[in-house]
Scaffold this motif. Sequence first.
Motif, PDB file in Angstrom:
ATOM      1  N   VAL A 278       0.849  -1.187   0.000  1.00 26.09           N
ATOM      2  CA  VAL A 278       0.000   0.000   0.000  1.00 26.09           C
ATOM      3  C   VAL A 278       0.888   1.241   0.000  1.00 26.09           C
ATOM      4  CG1 VAL A 278      -1.867  -1.202   1.183  1.00 26.09           C
ATOM      5  CG2 VAL A 278      -0.255   0.152   2.523  1.00 26.09           C
ATOM      6  N   LEU A 279       0.423   2.257  -0.691  1.00 29.36           N
ATOM      7  CA  LEU A 279       1.160   3.503  -0.842  1.00 29.36           C
ATOM      8  C   LEU A 279       0.402   4.613  -0.125  1.00 29.36           C
ATOM      9  CD1 LEU A 279       3.497   5.035  -2.297  1.00 29.36           C
ATOM     10  CD2 LEU A 279       1.970   5.269  -4.261  1.00 29.36           C
ATOM     11  N   HIS A 280       1.081   5.273   0.809  1.00 30.51           N
ATOM     12  CA  HIS A 280       0.499   6.399   1.536  1.00 30.51           C
ATOM     13  C   HIS A 280       1.491   7.547   1.464  1.00 30.51           C
ATOM     14  CE1 HIS A 280      -0.517   8.984   4.974  1.00 30.51           C
ATOM     15  NE2 HIS A 280      -1.757   8.611   4.718  1.00 30.51           N
ATOM     16  N   CYS A 281       1.068   8.648   0.844  1.00 31.98           N
ATOM     17  CA  CYS A 281       2.037   9.653   0.399  1.00 31.98           C
ATOM     18  C   CYS A 281       2.127  10.943   1.208  1.00 31.98           C
ATOM     19  CB  CYS A 281       1.729  10.030  -1.051  1.00 31.98           C
ATOM     20  SG  CYS A 281       1.924   8.674  -2.220  1.00 31.98           S
ATOM     21  N   ASN A 282       1.085  11.337   1.929  1.00 36.19           N
ATOM     22  CA  ASN A 282       1.055  12.724   2.412  1.00 36.19           C
ATOM     23  C   ASN A 282       1.895  12.999   3.641  1.00 36.19           C
ATOM     24  OD1 ASN A 282      -0.473  11.831   4.635  1.00 36.19           O
ATOM     25  ND2 ASN A 282      -2.431  12.445   3.747  1.00 36.19           N
ATOM     26  N   GLY A 283       2.459  11.964   4.265  1.00 32.14           N
ATOM     27  CA  GLY A 283       3.329  12.172   5.421  1.00 32.14           C
ATOM     28  C   GLY A 283       2.613  12.494   6.708  1.00 32.14           C
ATOM     29  N   ASP A 284       1.285  12.394   6.731  1.00 34.22           N
ATOM     30  CA  ASP A 284       0.515  12.680   7.942  1.00 34.22           C
ATOM     31  C   ASP A 284       0.733  11.552   8.954  1.00 34.22           C
ATOM     32  OD1 ASP A 284      -2.158  12.185   9.544  1.00 34.22           O
ATOM     33  OD2 ASP A 284      -2.214  14.291   8.933  1.00 34.22           O
ATOM     34  N   MET A 285       1.281  11.897  10.123  1.00 32.28           N
ATOM     35  CA  MET A 285       1.664  10.884  11.089  1.00 32.28           C
ATOM     36  C   MET A 285       0.474  10.097  11.620  1.00 32.28           C
ATOM     37  SD  MET A 285       3.961   9.195  12.658  1.00 32.28           S
ATOM     38  CE  MET A 285       5.463  10.116  12.319  1.00 32.28           C
ATOM     39  N   ALA A 286      -0.631  10.767  11.891  1.00 33.48           N
ATOM     40  CA  ALA A 286      -1.808  10.063  12.412  1.00 33.48           C
ATOM     41  C   ALA A 286      -2.315   9.044  11.400  1.00 33.48           C
ATOM     42  CB  ALA A 286      -2.905  11.058  12.768  1.00 33.48           C
ATOM     43  N   GLU A 287      -2.339   9.424  10.133  1.00 32.70           N
ATOM     44  CA  GLU A 287      -2.784   8.496   9.093  1.00 32.70           C
ATOM     45  C   GLU A 287      -1.802   7.344   8.931  1.00 32.70           C
ATOM     46  OE1 GLU A 287      -3.807  10.266   5.400  1.00 32.70           O
ATOM     47  OE2 GLU A 287      -5.315  11.613   6.246  1.00 32.70           O
ATOM     48  N   MET A 288      -0.510   7.632   8.978  1.00 29.17           N
ATOM     49  CA  MET A 288       0.478   6.562   8.831  1.00 29.17           C
ATOM     50  C   MET A 288       0.377   5.567   9.983  1.00 29.17           C
ATOM     51  SD  MET A 288       3.899   8.260   7.148  1.00 29.17           S
ATOM     52  CE  MET A 288       4.241   9.432   8.466  1.00 29.17           C
ATOM     53  N   ARG A 289       0.130   6.070  11.176  1.00 33.54           N
ATOM     54  CA  ARG A 289      -0.040   5.159  12.325  1.00 33.54           C
ATOM     55  C   ARG A 289      -1.245   4.248  12.104  1.00 33.54           C
ATOM     56  NH1 ARG A 289       3.372   6.379  16.391  1.00 33.54           N
ATOM     57  NH2 ARG A 289       4.107   8.542  16.593  1.00 33.54           N
ATOM     58  N   SER A 290      -2.333   4.820  11.583  1.00 35.47           N
ATOM     59  CA  SER A 290      -3.523   4.024  11.329  1.00 35.47           C
ATOM     60  C   SER A 290      -3.260   2.958  10.274  1.00 35.47           C
ATOM     61  CB  SER A 290      -4.681   4.926  10.891  1.00 35.47           C
ATOM     62  OG  SER A 290      -5.843   4.183  10.651  1.00 35.47           O
ATOM     63  N   VAL A 291      -2.542   3.324   9.226  1.00 36.11           N
ATOM     64  CA  VAL A 291      -2.179   2.350   8.200  1.00 36.11           C
ATOM     65  C   VAL A 291      -1.358   1.218   8.820  1.00 36.11           C
ATOM     66  CG1 VAL A 291      -0.757   1.975   6.141  1.00 36.11           C
ATOM     67  CG2 VAL A 291      -2.286   3.951   6.250  1.00 36.11           C
ATOM     68  N   ALA A 292      -0.338   1.581   9.592  1.00 32.36           N
ATOM     69  CA  ALA A 292       0.540   0.573  10.188  1.00 32.36           C
ATOM     70  C   ALA A 292      -0.220  -0.348  11.140  1.00 32.36           C
ATOM     71  CB  ALA A 292       1.695   1.259  10.922  1.00 32.36           C
ATOM     72  N   GLU A 293      -1.138   0.220  11.907  1.00 31.85           N
ATOM     73  CA  GLU A 293      -1.899  -0.580  12.871  1.00 31.85           C
ATOM     74  C   GLU A 293      -2.814  -1.590  12.196  1.00 31.85           C
ATOM     75  OE1 GLU A 293      -3.843   2.447  15.093  1.00 31.85           O
ATOM     76  OE2 GLU A 293      -2.048   3.001  16.237  1.00 31.85           O
ATOM     77  N   ASN A 294      -3.154  -1.334  10.948  1.00 30.19           N
ATOM     78  CA  ASN A 294      -4.073  -2.222  10.236  1.00 30.19           C
ATOM     79  C   ASN A 294      -3.366  -3.193   9.291  1.00 30.19           C
ATOM     80  OD1 ASN A 294      -7.214  -1.514  10.513  1.00 30.19           O
ATOM     81  ND2 ASN A 294      -5.991   0.323  10.920  1.00 30.19           N
ATOM     82  N   LEU A 295      -2.039  -3.185   9.325  1.00 26.59           N
ATOM     83  CA  LEU A 295      -1.275  -4.097   8.502  1.00 26.59           C
ATOM     84  C   LEU A 295      -0.436  -5.008   9.383  1.00 26.59           C
ATOM     85  CD1 LEU A 295       0.062  -1.690   5.708  1.00 26.59           C
ATOM     86  CD2 LEU A 295      -1.904  -3.229   5.575  1.00 26.59           C
TER      87      LEU A 295
END
Length: 335
Positions: A278-295
């Motif tokens: 999965v590709l997440h581009c905007n560098g938003d830390m809260a969003e990246m944490r959510s992505v990581a928690e769901n993978l």
Amino acid sequence: MIPAIFGCSGPSLTEKERAFFAKVKPAGFILFARNIESREQVAALTADMKKTVGRHKVAILIDQEGGRVQRMTAPHWRKYPPMAVFGDMARHDPTLAASALRLNCRLLADDLRRVGITVNCLPLLDVRQRNADPIIGDRAFSSDPQLVASFGKITIDALQAGGILPVIKHIPGHGRATVDSHLDLPVVDTPLATLDETDFAPFRALKDAAFGMTAHIIYSDIDAEKPATLSRLVIARIIRMRIGFSGLLMTDDLSMKALKGDIGTLASDSIKAGCDLVLHCNGDMAEMRSVAENLTAGDNSVEKRLATLIRNAEHAPVPDRADLKRRYEELMSRF
């Protein structure tokens, strides 16, 4: 390693980013204009990214197409033309166009390799269509599927010859979208048979590419409810079977407005649908944490494939850049 590629917020990693990336160990990173200042700075950033995740063989991506989409720009890097220039050139002199494109992509690859980037999100294999949204436009080679496939192959070979891994995009085809997927979800109602003959054709011709990037588009004749990125039907039946793509499949940016819902759920749903990364581009830390928690890290097959691809690319010889530049400019001056 989690199957995610993340952006970061600026020209260097913050302490919070460094701690987060060291903990979750993403598969890779992607750079944007906000991350680019100079050759020395980009080289230091990519080195820090590799050190932070504890792996030298890290996928570090960029969209360095030329034209409207070029993250590394003047004064430190040359301005490259959009890919449609070479398609237009081919109408008058196909041999000249092919040679110029090859040298263009060798120079692009050399720029990236010198600063530690390993993957370029190029070539677009989207077939340009009339009445489509201009988001693709001159980023595409042509409206001729055969020419798109031919010039896509030249781009892939030239990037790899320069030590850079290519990404074919946006599979299975973005050329018919009538809205920009950065802003809304496109719906393509074209019959499957027509898509198969036109839009899918370049991807089928280059199905052995190392990486592919999905399109955030609903193809209503295949799956009327889910965009390709989230659709098991599109990924299994079209991308993997009908097209035959066998490489690592990554999503387009999950933070684009074409996709609705919780970002972490979108990440897990993409993997469940059949994407490898999965590709997440905007560098938003809260969003990246959510992505990581769901993978979850899962098996290490993706990590091994990435490492092998990058290791093989590193064996490419370093070119004589002055000679590449001289030959390229001589060819372009004839058009």
